[in-house]
Scaffold this motif. Structure first.
Motif, PDB file in Angstrom:
ATOM      1  N   THR A 249       0.832  -1.212   0.000  1.00 29.68           N
ATOM      2  CA  THR A 249       0.000   0.000   0.000  1.00 29.68           C
ATOM      3  C   THR A 249       0.865   1.261   0.000  1.00 29.68           C
ATOM      4  O   THR A 249       0.555   2.239  -0.685  1.00 29.68           O
ATOM      5  CB  THR A 249      -0.935   0.013   1.220  1.00 29.68           C
ATOM      6  OG1 THR A 249      -0.154   0.001   2.423  1.00 29.68           O
ATOM      7  CG2 THR A 249      -1.863  -1.184   1.207  1.00 29.68           C
TER       8      THR A 249
ATOM      9  N   PHE B 100       0.785   5.057  -2.345  1.00 31.01           N
ATOM     10  CA  PHE B 100       0.578   6.441  -1.903  1.00 31.01           C
ATOM     11  C   PHE B 100       1.881   7.214  -1.781  1.00 31.01           C
ATOM     12  O   PHE B 100       1.892   8.439  -1.909  1.00 31.01           O
ATOM     13  CB  PHE B 100      -0.266   6.528  -0.633  1.00 31.01           C
ATOM     14  CG  PHE B 100       0.266   5.843   0.599  1.00 31.01           C
ATOM     15  CD1 PHE B 100       1.307   6.381   1.328  1.00 31.01           C
ATOM     16  CD2 PHE B 100      -0.326   4.675   1.062  1.00 31.01           C
ATOM     17  CE1 PHE B 100       1.763   5.772   2.480  1.00 31.01           C
ATOM     18  CE2 PHE B 100       0.116   4.050   2.221  1.00 31.01           C
ATOM     19  CZ  PHE B 100       1.167   4.601   2.938  1.00 31.01           C
TER      20      PHE B 100
ATOM     21  N   ALA C  22      -4.107   8.605   2.725  1.00 29.06           N
ATOM     22  CA  ALA C  22      -3.615   7.230   2.811  1.00 29.06           C
ATOM     23  C   ALA C  22      -2.417   7.136   3.747  1.00 29.06           C
ATOM     24  O   ALA C  22      -2.314   6.197   4.555  1.00 29.06           O
ATOM     25  CB  ALA C  22      -3.243   6.719   1.415  1.00 29.06           C
TER      26      ALA C  22
ATOM     27  N   PHE D 181      -8.909   4.714   3.101  1.00 29.76           N
ATOM     28  CA  PHE D 181      -7.744   4.732   2.223  1.00 29.76           C
ATOM     29  C   PHE D 181      -6.762   3.624   2.610  1.00 29.76           C
ATOM     30  O   PHE D 181      -6.803   3.075   3.726  1.00 29.76           O
ATOM     31  CB  PHE D 181      -7.093   6.110   2.253  1.00 29.76           C
ATOM     32  CG  PHE D 181      -7.978   7.196   1.720  1.00 29.76           C
ATOM     33  CD1 PHE D 181      -7.983   7.506   0.373  1.00 29.76           C
ATOM     34  CD2 PHE D 181      -8.849   7.887   2.561  1.00 29.76           C
ATOM     35  CE1 PHE D 181      -8.815   8.492  -0.135  1.00 29.76           C
ATOM     36  CE2 PHE D 181      -9.686   8.875   2.066  1.00 29.76           C
ATOM     37  CZ  PHE D 181      -9.675   9.175   0.715  1.00 29.76           C
ATOM     38  N   ALA D 182      -5.861   3.312   1.689  1.00 31.40           N
ATOM     39  CA  ALA D 182      -5.048   2.097   1.801  1.00 31.40           C
ATOM     40  C   ALA D 182      -4.201   2.050   3.060  1.00 31.40           C
ATOM     41  O   ALA D 182      -4.070   1.000   3.697  1.00 31.40           O
ATOM     42  CB  ALA D 182      -4.163   1.959   0.555  1.00 31.40           C
ATOM     43  N   GLY D 183      -3.616   3.185   3.432  1.00 27.66           N
ATOM     44  CA  GLY D 183      -2.737   3.191   4.589  1.00 27.66           C
ATOM     45  C   GLY D 183      -3.433   2.820   5.882  1.00 27.66           C
ATOM     46  O   GLY D 183      -2.811   2.287   6.809  1.00 27.66           O
ATOM     47  N   TYR D 184      -4.734   3.092   5.967  1.00 26.69           N
ATOM     48  CA  TYR D 184      -5.495   2.745   7.176  1.00 26.69           C
ATOM     49  C   TYR D 184      -5.464   1.242   7.425  1.00 26.69           C
ATOM     50  O   TYR D 184      -5.220   0.790   8.551  1.00 26.69           O
ATOM     51  CB  TYR D 184      -6.940   3.229   7.032  1.00 26.69           C
ATOM     52  CG  TYR D 184      -7.914   2.520   7.941  1.00 26.69           C
ATOM     53  CD1 TYR D 184      -7.922   2.769   9.310  1.00 26.69           C
ATOM     54  CD2 TYR D 184      -8.822   1.598   7.429  1.00 26.69           C
ATOM     55  CE1 TYR D 184      -8.808   2.110  10.153  1.00 26.69           C
ATOM     56  CE2 TYR D 184      -9.717   0.935   8.252  1.00 26.69           C
ATOM     57  CZ  TYR D 184      -9.701   1.189   9.615  1.00 26.69           C
ATOM     58  OH  TYR D 184     -10.569   0.521  10.441  1.00 26.69           O
TER      59      TYR D 184
ATOM     60  N   SER E 231      -3.985   3.903  -4.174  1.00 22.39           N
ATOM     61  CA  SER E 231      -3.967   4.445  -2.812  1.00 22.39           C
ATOM     62  C   SER E 231      -5.336   4.347  -2.148  1.00 22.39           C
ATOM     63  O   SER E 231      -5.438   4.299  -0.918  1.00 22.39           O
ATOM     64  CB  SER E 231      -3.517   5.909  -2.831  1.00 22.39           C
ATOM     65  OG  SER E 231      -2.220   6.029  -3.381  1.00 22.39           O
ATOM     66  N   VAL E 232      -6.384   4.319  -2.952  1.00 24.01           N
ATOM     67  CA  VAL E 232      -7.744   4.208  -2.415  1.00 24.01           C
ATOM     68  C   VAL E 232      -8.157   2.747  -2.243  1.00 24.01           C
ATOM     69  O   VAL E 232      -8.720   2.365  -1.212  1.00 24.01           O
ATOM     70  CB  VAL E 232      -8.747   4.933  -3.341  1.00 24.01           C
ATOM     71  CG1 VAL E 232     -10.179   4.706  -2.865  1.00 24.01           C
ATOM     72  CG2 VAL E 232      -8.435   6.417  -3.393  1.00 24.01           C
TER      73      VAL E 232
END
Length: 643
Positions: free
Chosen positions: A341, A345, A389, A396-399, A475-476
């Motif tokens: 991920t 981002f 993110a 979002f991906a980072g979460y 990233s989403v």
């Protein structure tokens, strides 16, 4: 198919590098970018075949080395771990290649740049598909070489040359340890092939080994040596100093190094050797502590920097710390999830920053930006996606990936796990704060650039914005799409034998049962960081100056990067410089050259000068010398006859 995907970037590098003059700028751009896009397509096919379909395989190309028991082949390994890295590396690299067509359009050395980019990608692909430690080391060193070429691409700039040399030398420190680790593996296991070493690792769990006079558990020593190698490539605390200076290279280079290639190599290595790490508890403890400290340390520096690329660079360093302490608590799949991920981002943020720099006439200082969000709305929106993110805001991906790392650290229920969890929480707050600090200083407020610069602010061309959109989609969606396979219910079937975790160390499984407050705390912290940044840079822009004046010593300490560069200059660089200068002037110049070549030459010149004085050109001088010679000869003759 994976073999073709690996070697297509090499073909592009050769064509652009050796035949760039014939291909021309456009030809070099299209050939390298086209081959990378094809490699991406093939990598996606390989991913579905290997990771989803379960058809892992190793393709041997030829016997590379054979000397007694030291024998191994050049092979391309395609298991789930390699397949994931193939997709990440080729996709991000392809987007960087396409983006660079626009960003580097006015550079004088376009074929050389694209050749370096493709060569960089090839070495990274060789690294992630290696079937043995020596082949991995080949890709490892190749990535180091290519990074040196790309960071110092604008070699006419002294700062770029210095940054390239610094990256090369700092990485050599880790590489020495990595090479020692490989030597130790062969000494202990009698092989450097992954399958043979990993199969024998449990039998070596209780054995000891003496290294530089220290007797310790065999696998702990080997794992720590490998980790020191990974510290160099993945910029962990102590061997991180090269990373921010790498910003001297073109922005696409920064995106490629920080998102999908060089810095992720260390994380990949640690995940690859999970069958060794699981039987090396001391090494896992060290990895956790260094990783957590790196996440916190780099985040503090990100709070104070003003160069837009350096802020993002320190966020990379911090996120690598997250990946490392995930490995330290045996959450290998979570580390790989965040690696994947993060690649989307972080590449989006770097290339978005490049779009801002492009719009503002190559300006990188955020203090000279502001007030441009209406002029470059697409870049602005995409930077928001990347920042959301990075901060770990759902959905979002980072979460998905960052939170599972924090939950796994807490679920480890160990002192070092809690240490990593709380430092990770602190870093999450700072990450959200400096991400929005960057957004607000760059896009909002009053314009701080000159009127001339502001009059030319414009959105980047489609050749640059389309790759940004692709990365924004990743990233989403990447976190939501990959959660189940990477760290959810399907992870065991997905990873197969690529990752090994002892049942008692399965923190990813335990992460799903942590208390609710552990799950929601990172979100609350991230939102708090965003709110604080809004207050300080939008509603009360006078606050940052007031705060820094109140805590000026601490601010200067953090702003100067904890004085690591100054410390290393004092401890290593200056003594080495003085020693080298002394050995050159005294040892080499006065002793070796003075007595040797220079001394002999000086003696010969002096003797020749003295003899030349006899050659006066006057006849009576020569007659006198002849007379003296006759007298000497007669005298000698008489004495010999009398005797």
């Amino acid at each position: 198919m994976e073999v073709v995907a690996v070697f297509l970037p090499l073909a592009g590098a050769i064509l652009a590098g050796l035949f760039g003059a014939r291909l021309g700028d456009r030809g070099a751009q299209y050939v390298t970018s086209g081959l990378l896009l094809l490699a991406t397509l093939l990598s996606i096919i390989v991913f579905f075949d290997v990771a989803v379909g379960g058809n892992a395989r190793t393709t041997e190309l030829f016997t590379w080395f054979s000397s007694g028991a030291f024998e191994f082949s050049w092979a391309v390994r395609a298991d789930t771990l390699s397949a994931v890295m193939l997709v990440v590396v080729t996709l991000v690299s392809a987007m960087v290649h396409v983006y660079s067509i626009g960003y580097m359009s006015h550079d004088a050395s376009i074929p050389r740049f694209f050749a370096y980019l493709s060569l960089f990608t090839f070495f990274m692909l060789m690294l992630v598909t290696a079937d043995n430690f020596v082949q991995l080391f080949f890709g490892w060193e190749g990535v180091g070489l290519a990074s040196y070429l790309l960071i110092g691409f604008w070699y006419e700039k002294p700062s770029a040359n210095a940054a390239a040399i610094k990256a090369f030398l700092v990485n050599r420190v880790g590489d020495v340890a990595f090479a020692l680790g490989i030597a130790g593996i062969f000494f202990v296991f009698g092989s450097v092939t992954f399958d043979a070493v990993f199969a024998a690792a449990p039998e070596m769990a209780d054995t000891t080994f003496t290294f530089i006079g220290i007797e310790a558990q065999t696998l702990n020593i080997i794992a720590i040596l490998l980790f020191i190698g990974a510290m160099g490539k993945s910029a962990q605390l102590g061997l991180h100093t090269w990373l921010p200076d790498a910003m001297e290279g073109p922005t696409p280079v920064s995106a490629l190094i920080h998102a999908a290639t060089m810095v992720t190599a260390g994380v990949f290595l640690m995940v690859r050797v999970s069958p060794i790490l699981e039987f090396a508890p001391a090494a896992l403890l060290l990895i956790t502590i260094i990783g957590a400290a790196t996440a916190f340390f780099a985040a503090t520096i990100g709070l104070t920097q003003y160069d837009i690329k350096r802020v993002i660079a320190y966020s990379t360093c911090s996120q690598l710390g997250y990946m490392m302490f995930a490995i330290g608590v045996s959450a290998y799949s979570a580390a790989m999830f965040h690696l994947m991920t993060h690649a989307f981002f972080k590449a989006l943020l770097f290339l978005g920053a490049g779009s801002v720099i492009h719009a503002l006439a190559n300006e990188q200082d955020m203090r000279k930006m502001g007030g441009v969000w209406r002029m470059i709305p697409l870049t602005y929106g995409l930077m928001w996606i990347g920042s959301l993110a990075l901060a770990g805001i759902p959905p979002f991906a980072g979460y998905f990936s960052k939170d599972v790392i924090l939950e796994a650290a807490f679920a480890a229920q160990s002192s070092h796990g809690y240490f990593a969890f709380w430092l990770g929480i602190a870093a999450a707050f700072m990450t959200a704060f400096y991400s929005w600090r960057l957004l607000f200083m760059t896009f909002h407020g009053k314009p701080r650039a000159s009127k001339e610069v502001m009059s030319h602010v414009h959105e980047s061309p489609k050749i640059m914005t389309v790759p940004l959109i692709v990365l924004a989609v990743g990233s989403v969606l990447a976190g939501w799409l990959g959660y189940s396979a990477f760290v959810g219910d399907a992870r065991e079937a997905f990873w197969g034998a690529s990752i090994f975790v002892l049942p008692e160390n399965d923190t990813v499984e335990l992460a799903h049962y942590v208390p609710l407050w552990v799950q929601i705390l990172p979100i609350i912290i991230a939102v708090s960081g965003i709110v604080l940044a809004y207050v300080m840079y939008i509603t009360r822009p006078d606050l940052p100056g007031m705060v820094t004046s109140r805590i000026r010593p601490l601010y200067l300490f953090v702003y100067n990067k904890w004085y690591f560069d100054e410390l290393y200059n004092a401890v290593f660089v200056r003594p080495a410089s003085y020693l080298g200068h002394g050995l050159w002037r005294v040892g080499d110049g006065a002793v070796i050259d003075g007595i040797g070549p220079d001394g002999i030459a000086a003696t010969t010149r002096d003797l020749a000068r003295r003899v030349s004085r006899l050659q006066t050109g006057y006849l009576y001088h020569y007659a006198f010398v002849m007379l003296v010679g006759v007298v000497v000869f007669v005298t000698w003759y008489l004495f010999t006859q009398i005797g």
